[in-house]
Design a protein around this motif. Structure first.
Motif, mmCIF file in Angstrom:
data_model
loop_
_atom_site.group_PDB
_atom_site.id
_atom_site.type_symbol
_atom_site.label_atom_id
_atom_site.label_comp_id
_atom_site.label_asym_id
_atom_site.label_seq_id
_atom_site.Cartn_x
_atom_site.Cartn_y
_atom_site.Cartn_z
ATOM 1 N N MET A 188 0.839 -1.168 -0.027
ATOM 2 C CA MET A 188 -0.071 0.126 0.018
ATOM 3 C C MET A 188 0.732 1.375 0.024
ATOM 4 S SD MET A 188 -3.695 0.724 1.079
ATOM 5 C CE MET A 188 -4.323 2.164 1.437
ATOM 6 N N SER A 189 0.453 2.192 -0.507
ATOM 7 C CA SER A 189 1.251 3.483 -0.621
ATOM 8 C C SER A 189 1.066 4.156 0.593
ATOM 9 C CB SER A 189 0.629 4.310 -1.910
ATOM 10 O OG SER A 189 -0.586 4.682 -1.721
ATOM 11 N N ARG A 190 2.082 5.195 0.605
ATOM 12 C CA ARG A 190 1.955 6.035 2.011
ATOM 13 C C ARG A 190 0.875 6.982 1.679
ATOM 14 N NH1 ARG A 190 7.637 9.203 1.549
ATOM 15 N NH2 ARG A 190 6.933 8.982 -0.626
ATOM 16 N N LYS A 218 -3.407 7.211 -2.060
ATOM 17 C CA LYS A 218 -4.326 7.536 -3.262
ATOM 18 C C LYS A 218 -3.878 7.329 -4.505
ATOM 19 C CE LYS A 218 -5.368 12.232 -1.389
ATOM 20 N NZ LYS A 218 -6.743 12.208 -1.592
ATOM 21 N N SER A 219 -3.457 5.717 -4.221
ATOM 22 C CA SER A 219 -2.755 5.032 -5.495
ATOM 23 C C SER A 219 -4.042 4.716 -6.458
ATOM 24 C CB SER A 219 -2.018 3.792 -5.230
ATOM 25 O OG SER A 219 -2.847 2.789 -4.593
ATOM 26 N N ALA A 220 -5.426 4.847 -6.132
ATOM 27 C CA ALA A 220 -6.260 4.682 -7.188
ATOM 28 C C ALA A 220 -7.158 6.038 -7.323
ATOM 29 C CB ALA A 220 -7.435 3.716 -6.401
ATOM 30 N N SER A 221 -6.547 7.098 -7.045
ATOM 31 C CA SER A 221 -7.345 8.340 -7.148
ATOM 32 C C SER A 221 -6.792 8.894 -8.670
ATOM 33 C CB SER A 221 -6.727 9.207 -6.300
ATOM 34 O OG SER A 221 -5.376 9.791 -6.568
ATOM 35 N N PRO A 222 -7.834 9.718 -9.270
ATOM 36 C CA PRO A 222 -7.789 10.208 -10.659
ATOM 37 C C PRO A 222 -6.394 11.189 -10.593
ATOM 38 C CG PRO A 222 -10.002 10.571 -9.815
ATOM 39 C CD PRO A 222 -9.168 10.153 -8.536
ATOM 40 N N GLU A 223 -5.948 11.705 -9.486
ATOM 41 C CA GLU A 223 -4.944 12.555 -9.345
ATOM 42 C C GLU A 223 -3.625 11.531 -9.656
ATOM 43 O OE1 GLU A 223 -8.049 14.658 -7.262
ATOM 44 O OE2 GLU A 223 -7.150 12.581 -6.991
ATOM 45 N N TRP A 224 -3.685 10.548 -8.874
ATOM 46 C CA TRP A 224 -2.473 9.561 -8.870
ATOM 47 C C TRP A 224 -2.383 9.016 -10.285
ATOM 48 C CZ3 TRP A 224 -1.544 4.303 -9.664
ATOM 49 C CH2 TRP A 224 -0.303 3.816 -9.525
ATOM 50 N N LEU A 225 -3.541 8.584 -10.892
ATOM 51 C CA LEU A 225 -3.519 7.852 -12.569
ATOM 52 C C LEU A 225 -2.988 8.905 -13.355
ATOM 53 C CD1 LEU A 225 -7.025 6.294 -12.231
ATOM 54 C CD2 LEU A 225 -4.620 4.925 -12.053
#
Length: 147
Positions: free
Chosen positions: A1-3, A6-13
């Protein structure tokens, strides 16, 4: 899991796609970005910095845009933009500078109320930018006989 969680967020994508098209020769968009010399600033190697600078994506209709298409992905050159805004900021658009402002033909057309095809026709006929944008449409007269 990322710190950041937000690894599924639109910003991260968006961040991940931005980095891929600039650094991964196997990315389908690499030729238009990384191969042209477009890079991501060092600060944005870290997702948290990218998110701090860009903020959350305003709506699902927004995506990451570079204001200067020849510039890099960095603070001051990027924003969240709608599809219409992005379509008006591409290399294939003709940009016109008038009265100290530079915009694409479609944006000028919206602003002055003259169809973009009319503006494009004027330019093809050799009109100056000033004349193209400042000449109102001629009055349209009916061909009907007067009563």
């Amino acid at each position: 899991m990322s710190r950041h969680g937000k690894s599924a967020s639109p910003e991260w994508l968006s961040w991940r796609a931005m980095r891929s098209r600039c650094t991964n020769p196997g990315d389908i968009s690499y030729q238009r970005y990384g191969a042209r010399g477009i890079s991501v600033c060092e600060r944005w190697d870290n997702f948290e910095n990218f998110l701090a600078d860009m903020g959350p994506r305003p709506t699902n209709s927004h995506s990451l845009e570079r204001e200067d298409n020849n510039g890099n992905y960095e603070p001051g050159n990027c924003r969240w933009a709608t599809a219409i805004e992005q379509s008006r900021n591409t290399r294939r658009n003709r940009m016109l500078t008038f009265d100290g402002r530079t915009q694409c033909v479609a944006k000028w057309a919206d602003e002055i109320g003259i169809h973009r095809l009319t503006l494009q026709r004027r330019l093809r006929l050799g009109w100056s930018v000033e004349k193209t944008l400042s000449t109102p449409l001629a009055l349209q007269f009916s061909h009907k006989a007067p009563r």
